[in-house]
Scaffold this active site. Structure first.
Site, PDB file in Angstrom:
ATOM      1  N   GLN A  79       7.899   5.810   7.454  1.00 28.42           N
ATOM      2  CA  GLN A  79       9.155   5.973   8.166  1.00 28.42           C
ATOM      3  C   GLN A  79       9.729   4.672   8.710  1.00 28.42           C
ATOM      4  O   GLN A  79      10.934   4.523   8.857  1.00 28.42           O
ATOM      5  CB  GLN A  79       8.954   6.963   9.304  1.00 28.42           C
ATOM      6  CG  GLN A  79       7.973   6.450  10.336  1.00 28.42           C
ATOM      7  CD  GLN A  79       7.581   7.525  11.324  1.00 28.42           C
ATOM      8  OE1 GLN A  79       7.074   8.560  10.935  1.00 28.42           O
ATOM      9  NE2 GLN A  79       7.813   7.269  12.580  1.00 28.42           N
TER      10      GLN A  79
ATOM     11  N   ASP B  48       2.468  15.933  14.319  1.00 26.04           N
ATOM     12  CA  ASP B  48       2.775  15.814  12.885  1.00 26.04           C
ATOM     13  C   ASP B  48       1.482  15.733  12.083  1.00 26.04           C
ATOM     14  O   ASP B  48       1.357  14.916  11.166  1.00 26.04           O
ATOM     15  CB  ASP B  48       3.643  14.568  12.658  1.00 26.04           C
ATOM     16  CG  ASP B  48       4.312  14.584  11.285  1.00 26.04           C
ATOM     17  OD1 ASP B  48       4.275  15.626  10.611  1.00 26.04           O
ATOM     18  OD2 ASP B  48       4.874  13.542  10.885  1.00 26.04           O
TER      19      ASP B  48
ATOM     20  N   VAL C 102       4.023  -0.837   4.142  1.00 27.27           N
ATOM     21  CA  VAL C 102       2.672  -1.125   4.622  1.00 27.27           C
ATOM     22  C   VAL C 102       2.004  -1.984   3.557  1.00 27.27           C
ATOM     23  O   VAL C 102       2.027  -1.635   2.367  1.00 27.27           O
ATOM     24  CB  VAL C 102       1.873   0.178   4.845  1.00 27.27           C
ATOM     25  CG1 VAL C 102       0.490  -0.141   5.377  1.00 27.27           C
ATOM     26  CG2 VAL C 102       2.612   1.111   5.778  1.00 27.27           C
TER      27      VAL C 102
ATOM     28  N   LEU D   6       0.822  -1.214   0.000  1.00 31.85           N
ATOM     29  CA  LEU D   6       0.000   0.000   0.000  1.00 31.85           C
ATOM     30  C   LEU D   6       0.855   1.261   0.000  1.00 31.85           C
ATOM     31  O   LEU D   6       0.477   2.296  -0.527  1.00 31.85           O
ATOM     32  CB  LEU D   6      -0.888   0.030   1.243  1.00 31.85           C
ATOM     33  CG  LEU D   6      -1.983  -1.030   1.325  1.00 31.85           C
ATOM     34  CD1 LEU D   6      -2.633  -1.014   2.702  1.00 31.85           C
ATOM     35  CD2 LEU D   6      -3.042  -0.783   0.260  1.00 31.85           C
ATOM     36  N   GLY D   7       1.992   1.161   0.608  1.00 27.96           N
ATOM     37  CA  GLY D   7       2.849   2.350   0.675  1.00 27.96           C
ATOM     38  C   GLY D   7       4.052   2.072   1.536  1.00 27.96           C
ATOM     39  O   GLY D   7       4.257   0.953   2.004  1.00 27.96           O
ATOM     40  N   GLU D   8       4.829   3.124   1.719  1.00 30.48           N
ATOM     41  CA  GLU D   8       6.033   2.984   2.537  1.00 30.48           C
ATOM     42  C   GLU D   8       6.156   4.190   3.431  1.00 30.48           C
ATOM     43  O   GLU D   8       5.976   5.328   2.984  1.00 30.48           O
ATOM     44  CB  GLU D   8       7.251   2.866   1.619  1.00 30.48           C
ATOM     45  CG  GLU D   8       8.468   2.453   2.379  1.00 30.48           C
ATOM     46  CD  GLU D   8       9.566   1.904   1.465  1.00 30.48           C
ATOM     47  OE1 GLU D   8       9.311   1.767   0.256  1.00 30.48           O
ATOM     48  OE2 GLU D   8      10.648   1.624   1.982  1.00 30.48           O
TER      49      GLU D   8
ATOM     50  N   GLY E 138       8.878   1.425   7.512  1.00 31.76           N
ATOM     51  CA  GLY E 138       9.009   0.350   6.540  1.00 31.76           C
ATOM     52  C   GLY E 138       7.767   0.293   5.670  1.00 31.76           C
ATOM     53  O   GLY E 138       7.039   1.287   5.562  1.00 31.76           O
TER      54      GLY E 138
ATOM     55  N   LYS F 256       1.612  -2.876   8.938  1.00 31.62           N
ATOM     56  CA  LYS F 256       2.831  -2.050   8.880  1.00 31.62           C
ATOM     57  C   LYS F 256       3.975  -2.853   9.478  1.00 31.62           C
ATOM     58  O   LYS F 256       3.875  -3.328  10.609  1.00 31.62           O
ATOM     59  CB  LYS F 256       2.600  -0.777   9.691  1.00 31.62           C
ATOM     60  CG  LYS F 256       3.607   0.307   9.445  1.00 31.62           C
ATOM     61  CD  LYS F 256       3.417   1.484  10.370  1.00 31.62           C
ATOM     62  CE  LYS F 256       2.411   2.483   9.873  1.00 31.62           C
ATOM     63  NZ  LYS F 256       2.473   3.753  10.629  1.00 31.62           N
TER      64      LYS F 256
HETATM   65  P1  AMP Z   1       2.881   5.198   7.211  1.00 24.57           P
HETATM   66  O1  AMP Z   1       4.006   4.291   7.473  1.00 24.57           O
HETATM   67  O2  AMP Z   1       1.811   5.131   8.254  1.00 24.57           O
HETATM   68  O3  AMP Z   1       3.324   6.596   6.911  1.00 24.57           O
HETATM   69  O4  AMP Z   1       2.182   4.679   5.865  1.00 24.57           O
HETATM   70  C1  AMP Z   1       2.770   4.764   4.585  1.00 24.57           C
HETATM   71  C2  AMP Z   1       1.705   4.738   3.523  1.00 24.57           C
HETATM   72  O5  AMP Z   1       1.030   3.481   3.557  1.00 24.57           O
HETATM   73  C3  AMP Z   1       0.613   5.781   3.729  1.00 24.57           C
HETATM   74  O6  AMP Z   1       0.975   7.001   3.137  1.00 24.57           O
HETATM   75  C4  AMP Z   1      -0.579   5.136   3.056  1.00 24.57           C
HETATM   76  O7  AMP Z   1      -0.553   5.395   1.671  1.00 24.57           O
HETATM   77  C5  AMP Z   1      -0.360   3.653   3.301  1.00 24.57           C
HETATM   78  N1  AMP Z   1      -1.119   3.213   4.484  1.00 24.57           N
HETATM   79  C6  AMP Z   1      -0.701   3.227   5.775  1.00 24.57           C
HETATM   80  N2  AMP Z   1      -1.645   2.744   6.597  1.00 24.57           N
HETATM   81  C7  AMP Z   1      -2.691   2.418   5.824  1.00 24.57           C
HETATM   82  C8  AMP Z   1      -4.021   1.888   6.092  1.00 24.57           C
HETATM   83  N3  AMP Z   1      -4.396   1.607   7.338  1.00 24.57           N
HETATM   84  N4  AMP Z   1      -4.829   1.709   5.062  1.00 24.57           N
HETATM   85  C9  AMP Z   1      -4.450   1.999   3.813  1.00 24.57           C
HETATM   86  N5  AMP Z   1      -3.246   2.508   3.490  1.00 24.57           N
HETATM   87  C10 AMP Z   1      -2.367   2.717   4.468  1.00 24.57           C
END
Ligand code: AMP
Length: 786
Positions: free
Chosen positions: A498, A641, A502, A494-496, A500, A533
């Site tokens: 600080q 933040d 997700v 889904l993303g990355e 690691g 995460k």
């Molecule tokens: P984070 O590590 O929380 O900054 O998450 C990094 C990226 O992962 C975020 O910018 C979202 O795009 C995606 N992400 C994190 N948590 C979720 C979630 N609960 N549902 C969907 N996408 C998520």
């Protein structure tokens, strides 16, 4: 304000050469508490030659400067306009009965232009569409008549005009303020003549003239400049003539460089020829080579200070003094280098000591907490405390090394004059004191060490907090259940962030696993879709601690607008936190894609009308964030933040606040100091968070204002896109100084006036106490939706 008659005492500083002075500071006599003498108000007079004295006044004509309120604070005053002078007098304004002691500081640099005065025809007034536009030289400090003589003014104040001459970047000034301008109707010869007098004979390479070129309003840069030179009493007949290329395309104001062909002179007379009705200048600067003293070209300017003795060979004298200056400079440079090396070594040792101390504190804290925690965490204690992984200098440096939203403000802050000096000045300044409510105890700003929460660490160890009822970090009862790792099926990334990556995962049996109160609303799918995460494998001990800290924080939060932590996998590596899945990702990306969609659609009038519904949707999102923040503030919890990137979007525009990596809990009267090379989201941070390292609910409110701005601009640009990071920090300094020069984020085009004026701007009030609370913000936003 009146100056008492007959008071003649003053403090005079001789800078030995002309200087460009931008800031002054004053302090009284403290004498370890014995002294009580200081100047509450004062005036400044200055002189370039030691005989003609001019009273300084600000751009609005005010001469009296507010000075000290006590005998110990240093009070700094920005000089707007700056002073170009060799001699400066500080003249206390007080009644006769008071004894005054002053210690003064002057900030600026040497005035290498050597320009002593310019003489120009006074500027004219333009009427533009019924608006009076004044192009006079309002800060000129010489003789004022039809022609201004023997002074310096706006053309040398270091402030360049904007492209649109109707606006000034100096707050509260009249249209046309930045420029001195003339209409060709008053100049039958077709040119404006200016004479520039210098301190001594120089070799001129070029002249730079900052011109407006708004030709749609009859203003153009000059067509031709003809410059005459004088070293003695007569002007040399041969001018240097220059014709700049005509620009019919760009209306931006610009510097035009006029080459002066290395001509030698102590005075230059330039004729600037009109190429349209109006010609507007905001700055003139000269580049000249090393000074040439040549008696055969004529006498030195009378009254000008000189080192030459009668009968001396001036050239020889010059060589002599140049050598001395050169040696002096070299010695100074070597001394500075040595000092820097010592400071660097000292800092490294000091930082290591601090690091050790804070790590010990953190370990102690964890030991204390984990010792009384229930099962899932206790098994980690040994791995956390014994792991020898590499350490980094500071938490924030390590966490956000690559993201443009986060900066290292301590490096930038040093550019602010107030903060470049001893931190004592900052901490003792009356403004700083008033604002650092309950905490002005002489702590430095966050330039030296890691984030330290005094209460958080020490109180938790001793378990002796009085107001524990709302303590999210209470040492007992931190509870989150371990989910069997093998029941997670990874679907997609889904993303990355600080910590690691997700991932979207299917969690088999999660519904049965969850307690009733942890049920994910309305989600009956099985297996349940969740976001996982994972802490990156190469994470060091600090990152691991932070990850666990985020788990601890999130496990305690229950609100419809806060992302829910469902379970954890922390028994074995890699550590994972399992949160509810938000199908539309983070709010920043979501708004960007919404904007792109909007832009791609060719809208009819009716659709545009319907577009107003979009504003309500956007405000609806802000309402949800405000609601989540209201919940956090009810727990005295500071997020630190808040930004669209840290909010997630679910179905039907549901918004939830996430990312508690930077957050800490807050007890009443407690605040955090950031030290060390912290890397922080400066564009979202309040001035006091950046400059004083102070994070409170009120600084979250500031960040909320910026987040609201992001939402209503559909995240088109980063906040303050026109400002570099250095300029953002400088702007923070302006908020601190509060002289009306701070730049606010502008009203987003679709933002209702009331939301901008009554809400957004109130989030950025200088006085944190005057900012609204989240309860109020929530209510106000709800009202604007009605
Ligand atoms: P984070 O590590 O929380 O900054 O998450 C990094 C990226 O992962 C975020 O910018 C979202 O795009 C995606 N992400 C994190 N948590 C979720 C979630 N609960 N549902 C969907 N996408 C998520």
């Amino acid at each position: 304000m009146s100056e008492p008659d007959g008071l003649k005492e003053f403090l005079q500083v001789d800078l030995r050469s002309l200087h460009f002075i931008t800031l002054v500071g004053t302090q009284g006599r403290h004498a370890d508490g014995m002294g009580n003498e200081f100047a509450q108000r004062y005036r400044i007079k200055y002189s370039r030659d030691g005989s003609n004295w001019v009273g300084w006044h600000d751009r609005k004509g005010r001469q009296v400067i507010e000075g000290n309120r006590n005998a110990y604070d240093v009070v700094l005053k920005d000089l707007e306009p700056p002073i170009i002078a060799r001699f400066v007098r500080f003249m206390p304004v007080t009644d006769h009965s008071m004894i005054v002691c002053m210690r003064v500081e002057l900030y600026g640099c040497e005035w290498l232009d050597g320009l002593m005065s310019y003489s120009i025809p006074d500027g004219h007034q333009m009427i533009y569409r019924g608006l009076d536009v004044y192009f006079n030289d309002s800060v000129y400090d010489g003789a004022l008549a039809e022609r201004l003589t023997k002074g310096l003014g706006q053309l040398t104040d270091g402030t360049w005009g904007l492209d649109d001459f109707l606006h000034s970047h100096i707050y509260g000034m009249w249209p046309g303020y930045d420029f001195v301008g003339w209409s060709n109707k008053s100049f039958p010869k077709g040119y404006v003549e200016m004479i520039f007098e210098f301190d001594h004979i120089r070799n001129f390479t070029s002249m730079k003239v900052h011109c407006n070129n708004m030709f749609s309003r009859g203003v153009r840069m000059f067509r031709q400049a003809g410059c005459y030179f004088r070293s003695g009493s007569d002007w040399e007949p041969e001018p240097v003539t220059f014709r700049p290329a005509v620009d019919r395309v760009s209306q931006s104001a610009r510097f035009v460089t006029v080459p002066l062909g290395d001509r030698t002179a102590s005075a230059i007379k330039c004729r600037f020829h009109f190429s349209d009705v109006w010609m507007l200048f905001s700055e003139v600067a000269f580049q000249s080579g090393s000074a040439v003293y040549n008696n055969s070209r004529g006498p030195r300017k009378p009254g000008h200070p000189t080192n030459t003795l009668p009968g001396d060979d001036p050239t020889h004298k010059m060589d002599d003094s140049n050598t001395r200056i050169l040696i002096g400079c070299l010695v100074a440079i070597i001394a500075i280098l040595l000092t820097i090396i010592v400071i660097i070594l000292w800092r490294q040792v000091w930082q290591k000591m601090l690091e050790k101390a804070s790590r010990r504190m953190l370990d102690d804290e964890l030991t204390a907490r984990l010792a009384v925690q229930t099962q899932p965490f206790s098994s980690h204690h040994s791995s956390l405390t014994s792991e020898g992984g590499s350490t980094s200098n500071s938490t924030y440096e390590r966490i956000f090394p690559l993201c443009a939203d986060y900066q290292e403000p301590s490096r930038l802050i040093r550019k602010l004059p107030e903060f470049a000096q001893s931190t004592e000045h900052l901490e003792l300044s009356s403004i700083g004191k008033a604002l650092a409510a309950g905490g002005a105890d002489g702590a430095p700003h966050y330039a030296e060490a890691d984030i330290i929460s005094l209460q958080e660490s020490s109180d938790c160890i001793s378990n002796s907090i009085a107001a524990v009822s709302m303590n999210l970090f209470a040492c007992t009862d931190s509870f989150m259940r371990e989910f069997p790792r093998h029941k997670l099926t990874f679907n997609e990334k889904l993303g990355e962030g600080q910590f690691g990556e997700v991932h979207l995962c299917e969690a088999e049996g999660m519904q049965d696993f969850l307690d009733d109160d942890l049920d994910v609303e309305g989600n009956t799918e099985s297996p349940l879709l969740v976001a996982v995460k994972t802490l990156r494998e190469d994470a060091n001990k600090n990152a691991r601690n932070d990850f666990l800290k985020e788990i601890r924080i999130m496990s305690r939060l229950r609100d419809p607008n806060i992302v829910r932590l469902l379970a954890v996998c922390v028994d074995t590596d890699p550590l994972c936190m399992i949160t509810e899945y938000m199908e539309n990702g983070d709010l920043n990306q979501f708004l960007c894609s919404l904007r792109r969609k909007e832009a791609a659609e060719d809208k009819t009038e009716q659709e545009k009308e319907e577009g107003k519904g979009m504003v309500s949707k956007l405000i609806g999102m802000a309402v949800q964030i405000a609601s989540g923040m209201k919940y956090l503030s009810s727990l005295n919890f500071v997020h630190r933040d808040l930004a669209t990137r840290n909010c997630l979007v679910g179905k039907n525009f549901t918004i939830k606040i996430a990312d508690f990596g930077m957050s800490r809990n807050l007890y009443r009267g407690d605040y955090y100091r950031i030290q060390g090379r912290a890397v922080l989201p400066i564009r979202w941070m309040s001035w006091e968070s950046i400059l004083l390292g102070k994070f409170t609910m009120a600084s979250d409110v500031w960040a909320f204002g910026v987040t609201l701005w992001e939402i209503l601009t559909l995240c088109k640009e980063q906040p303050y896109p026109q400002l570099s990071d250095e300029q953002v920090i400088e702007n923070t300094g302006e908020f601190f100084r509060d002289q009306g020069k701070q730049v606010y984020l502008p009203k987003p085009p679709c933002c209702p006036d009331t939301v901008y004026n009554d809400l957004m701007l109130s989030c950025w009030r200088r006085n944190a106490k005057q900012r609204p609370g989240f309860q109020e913000i929530h209510a106000q936003l709800m009202e604007s939706l009605a």
